[in-house]
Write an enzyme that holds these catalytic residues in place. Structure first.
Site, PDB file in Angstrom:
ATOM      1  CG  ASP A   1      80.759  10.534  35.113  1.00 25.56           C
ATOM      2  OD1 ASP A   1      79.872   9.666  34.956  1.00 25.56           O
ATOM      3  OD2 ASP A   1      80.593  11.723  34.787  1.00 25.56           O
ATOM      4  CG  HIS A   2      79.605   3.428  36.777  1.00 23.14           C
ATOM      5  ND1 HIS A   2      80.161   2.713  35.744  1.00 23.14           N
ATOM      6  CD2 HIS A   2      79.421   2.538  37.782  1.00 23.14           C
ATOM      7  CE1 HIS A   2      80.298   1.460  36.088  1.00 23.14           C
ATOM      8  NE2 HIS A   2      79.863   1.314  37.324  1.00 23.14           N
TER       9      HIS A   2
END
Length: 222
Positions: free
Chosen positions: A192-193
């Site tokens: 999850d950036h």
């Protein structure tokens, strides 16, 4: 299947994904693992590569706790877990299920192998309890046994990372004085950036790769 579809839709919709990949040199590890497997009693839970991966990832999560967190998108907060449970995707006649291996950081490899055997049997027999699929902070998806050469899996919401495993790849390599065979394991880290940046992802994946390249350290925890 409907539950899997809902979960995948939620993950793809809510999580801004990014992926990076590395090859881990597992030649020495595979030699030691196979030798140990041959020495195991027939009724013992087999020491599989997935069991070893669980242990390596558990060790990496202890060093990089953000990868064992959850993201609360409503509060925009990162929630850290004080336990280390890893979901392991299992392909069954009833569809994909993800049973959870508990307390990976504290468990021995023998205990992890036993958990995996029990969970896999229950999953394939359609007898996996709902509770056995709850509580994971990270997921491993190993499709290497199906011959997959590359994998780009979706993070399981509300987790923030997972590790995809493809098939072992044997390659010839030229050393200083000989030609040797290298056994390489393709790893893909999805994350999850919003929570994890590329540099931290690279360091986490390098940690896993380095652990797999040091089989004596890993296998001493049998």
């Amino acid at each position: 299947e409907q539950a899997t579809a809902r979960n995948m839709t939620r993950s793809a919709t809510l999580i801004p994904h990014a992926w990076i990949g590395r090859h881990a040199d597992v030649g020495a590890l595979e030699q030691m693992r196979r030798a140990y497997r041959q020495s195991q009693p027939d009724d013992a839970a087999p020491l599989t590569l997935t069991a070893i991966l669980c242990k390596a990832v558990g060790s990496a999560l202890a060093q990089f706790p953000r990868f064992n967190a959850a993201f609360d998108h409503r509060a925009q907060e990162i929630v850290y877990r004080d336990y280390c449970h890893i979901g392991v995707a299992v392909d069954t006649p009833h569809g994909l299920v993800v049973p959870v291996v508990r307390d990976v950081a504290r468990a021995s490899l023998t205990e992890i192998a036993q958990q995996l055997q029990n969970l896999s049997r229950a999953a394939r027999n359609g007898q996996l309890a709902a509770q056995a699929m709850r509580g994971a902070g990270f997921t491993i998806s190993n499709l290497g046994g199906l011959g997959v050469q590359a994998i780009q899996p979706l993070v399981s919401w509300p987790q923030v990372a997972l590790l995809g495993i493809a098939a072992l790849d044997e390659r010839l390599a030229l050393t200083a004085d000989a030609i040797a065979t290298r056994v390489l394991l393709p790893l893909t880290l999805g994350f999850d950036h919003r929570v994890i940046n590329g540099g931290d992802a690279a360091r986490f994946l390098s940690c896993v790769v380095n652990l797999l390249a040091d089989p004596e350290m890993l296998l001493k925890e049998i």
